[in-house]
Structure formats: structure tokens, C-alpha cells
Design an enzyme around this catalytic site. Sequence first.
Site, PDB file in Angstrom:
ATOM      1  N   ARG A 286      53.879  45.792  41.091  1.00 11.30           N
ATOM      2  CA  ARG A 286      53.869  44.725  40.111  1.00 11.30           C
ATOM      3  C   ARG A 286      52.763  43.714  40.392  1.00 11.30           C
ATOM      4  O   ARG A 286      52.634  42.745  39.658  1.00 11.30           O
ATOM      5  CB  ARG A 286      55.208  43.993  40.186  1.00 11.30           C
ATOM      6  CG  ARG A 286      55.930  43.852  38.874  1.00 11.30           C
ATOM      7  CD  ARG A 286      57.146  43.054  39.222  1.00 11.30           C
ATOM      8  NE  ARG A 286      58.037  42.717  38.171  1.00 11.30           N
ATOM      9  CZ  ARG A 286      58.952  43.516  37.641  1.00 11.30           C
ATOM     10  NH1 ARG A 286      59.032  44.779  37.980  1.00 11.30           N
ATOM     11  NH2 ARG A 286      59.785  43.052  36.744  1.00 11.30           N
TER      12      ARG A 286
ATOM     13  N   ARG B 160      59.313  35.248  33.301  1.00  9.61           N
ATOM     14  CA  ARG B 160      58.982  36.640  33.649  1.00  9.61           C
ATOM     15  C   ARG B 160      57.715  37.093  32.931  1.00  9.61           C
ATOM     16  O   ARG B 160      56.898  37.815  33.492  1.00  9.61           O
ATOM     17  CB  ARG B 160      60.156  37.566  33.311  1.00  9.61           C
ATOM     18  CG  ARG B 160      61.271  37.500  34.357  1.00  9.61           C
ATOM     19  CD  ARG B 160      62.601  37.950  33.823  1.00  9.61           C
ATOM     20  NE  ARG B 160      62.628  39.348  33.428  1.00  9.61           N
ATOM     21  CZ  ARG B 160      63.507  39.850  32.551  1.00  9.61           C
ATOM     22  NH1 ARG B 160      64.411  39.067  31.993  1.00  9.61           N
ATOM     23  NH2 ARG B 160      63.477  41.119  32.263  1.00  9.61           N
TER      24      ARG B 160
ATOM     25  N   LYS C  86      60.197  50.338  29.991  1.00 15.18           N
ATOM     26  CA  LYS C  86      59.868  51.133  31.186  1.00 15.18           C
ATOM     27  C   LYS C  86      61.082  51.933  31.665  1.00 15.18           C
ATOM     28  O   LYS C  86      60.970  53.115  31.954  1.00 15.18           O
ATOM     29  CB  LYS C  86      59.402  50.245  32.349  1.00 15.18           C
ATOM     30  CG  LYS C  86      58.132  49.476  32.115  1.00 15.18           C
ATOM     31  CD  LYS C  86      57.700  48.724  33.366  1.00 15.18           C
ATOM     32  CE  LYS C  86      58.671  47.631  33.797  1.00 15.18           C
ATOM     33  NZ  LYS C  86      58.685  46.458  32.915  1.00 15.18           N
TER      34      LYS C  86
ATOM     35  N   ARG D  90      72.097  40.895  31.491  1.00 14.04           N
ATOM     36  CA  ARG D  90      71.464  40.431  32.729  1.00 14.04           C
ATOM     37  C   ARG D  90      71.270  38.926  32.705  1.00 14.04           C
ATOM     38  O   ARG D  90      70.839  38.361  31.707  1.00 14.04           O
ATOM     39  CB  ARG D  90      70.100  41.108  32.880  1.00 14.04           C
ATOM     40  CG  ARG D  90      70.177  42.353  33.722  1.00 14.04           C
ATOM     41  CD  ARG D  90      68.901  43.128  33.686  1.00 14.04           C
ATOM     42  NE  ARG D  90      67.735  42.341  34.066  1.00 14.04           N
ATOM     43  CZ  ARG D  90      66.523  42.859  34.189  1.00 14.04           C
ATOM     44  NH1 ARG D  90      66.322  44.146  33.961  1.00 14.04           N
ATOM     45  NH2 ARG D  90      65.502  42.105  34.521  1.00 14.04           N
TER      46      ARG D  90
ATOM     47  N   ARG E 105      69.881  42.423  24.706  1.00 11.91           N
ATOM     48  CA  ARG E 105      69.998  43.638  25.515  1.00 11.91           C
ATOM     49  C   ARG E 105      71.311  43.654  26.294  1.00 11.91           C
ATOM     50  O   ARG E 105      71.744  42.644  26.834  1.00 11.91           O
ATOM     51  CB  ARG E 105      68.808  43.688  26.493  1.00 11.91           C
ATOM     52  CG  ARG E 105      68.908  44.808  27.495  1.00 11.91           C
ATOM     53  CD  ARG E 105      67.585  45.094  28.101  1.00 11.91           C
ATOM     54  NE  ARG E 105      67.264  44.174  29.192  1.00 11.91           N
ATOM     55  CZ  ARG E 105      66.246  44.380  30.034  1.00 11.91           C
ATOM     56  NH1 ARG E 105      65.449  45.420  29.877  1.00 11.91           N
ATOM     57  NH2 ARG E 105      66.011  43.519  30.995  1.00 11.91           N
TER      58      ARG E 105
END
Length: 213
Positions: free
Chosen positions: A88, A171, A13, A160, A127
Site C-alpha cells: 500500500r 482512507r 479489490k 465496518r 456496504r
Amino acid sequence: MYIVLLGAPGAGKGTQAAMLAEKTGLAQVASGDLFRKALKEETELGKIAKQYMEKGQLVPDEITIKMVLERLGKPDCTKGALLDGFPRNLEQAKALDNALAEQSKAIDKVINIKVSEAEVIKRLSRRWICGVCQAPYHETDAPPKVAGKCDRCGGELYQRADDKPETVQERLKVYEKETLPLIQYYKKSGKLVEVVSEGGPKAVHQKIMAALN
Ligand code: ADP
Ligand code: ZN
């Protein structure tokens, strides 16, 4: 013009929102980035958000909705925005529709970026993100030119805290329970466009542009 980007964590996203922002000149409004900024600055909002983000859970609607609507009221959003990470859940979607309707505005398109769970885990576990401009990198699939430094702005890259496997699982669970129902909600309004997140960021961007036209 208001465009919403939907998709599981790691769907891409943020990457797509940044590419669309560059092409359209619309502001990118990313709820996760707003929370991370508050966390870094150790504001009251940041302290509250931290407790939820660490666990991979949603920050309460009341707080989130207020923060995003305030952001949308800023001058750079007068022509619209690219919403990334918000809404969300249904509560947030309805609050956004109502707030826009009050100004005789509405969401134009909702892009659902689809990705498999296996791919999400692979992407998030490797990531790295720029601490300055938030550009994402991937250790093997999209490494920076200089290790640990952002290609775009030279900022330090970091991982993160909520990208660790247990938190990613949570999540994903939250996504399935809270966010998936939004797909039906936007399908009903005829605004939904679906794109498969495969072939790299550029290919996905082209699919989105084609779908928007
Ligand atoms: P991702 O989509 O990769 O999970 P985000 O950066 O969008 O990451 O969000 C990180 C965290 O910030 C979420 O797990 C959640 O705790 C919080 N958050 C972001 N957006 C929202 C939102 N719209 N409502 C509630 N919490 C949010
Ligand atoms: Zn950067």
C-alpha cells in the site's frame, strides 16, 4: 504466480481477489482481513492495528510487512498468492520485491482497479460484510437474499467501523498520498494492467481475465 490488486478503498479489490482465487486456486492474502482477524481475537497485533484502522490510517510498515510476509510463507502460498490491500506504499512494495527475490520469485502482474471518488463513497456507506467469510454486499446494488445473512455461508453481516464517512475521507486521502505512487512504480516494471470498475463484479472479473491473458 503473484498477482497484486491495487485500487482505492471500495474499488472492489476484495471481490475481485475472491473471484480470481476461485478461478486460479491461488490463496487470497488480504492485509485488511488479517488485521480484522487480529482485532477480533484481541491479539497484541490487533490492539496496535486498531488504533490506526479506526482513524483510516496505515498500520506502521514494520508490523504490516512482517505480518504479510509471514502469511506468504504458509503452505497454501507455495504456488503464489493474490495480494489484496498490500503493498500500500513504496516501502511495502520494495520489501515485497526483496522478499520474493530472495526466493528467486517475483510479482507477475499488478491489476489497478479504477473507480471514481463519488462511487467509492456510495459503495462504502451502504456496504455490509460477512463476519465469517468476508463476502461483501451492498444494501441496494448487491443485497443478500436473506436480510443480514450471507448467501455463501449464512454468516451474520456487519458494517465496518471504518466505513463511516469521515473515516472513508481519511482512507481516500491516505490512498492518494501513499498508494497512488505505486502505480508509477509498477508501470515502470511493465507489470501494470488497468481495469475500470464498472458494470458489476462479473464484468470487471472478465476484464481482468482478458487483461491477464
Ligand atoms: P480498504 O482497502 O477498503 O480501505 P482494507 O481492509 O484493505 O480496506 O484495510 C483496512 C485498514 O487496515 C486500512 O485502513 C489500514 O488501517 C489497515 N491496513 C490494511 N492493509 C494495510 C497495509 N498494507 N498497510 C498498512 N495498513 C493496512
Ligand atoms: Zn459468508
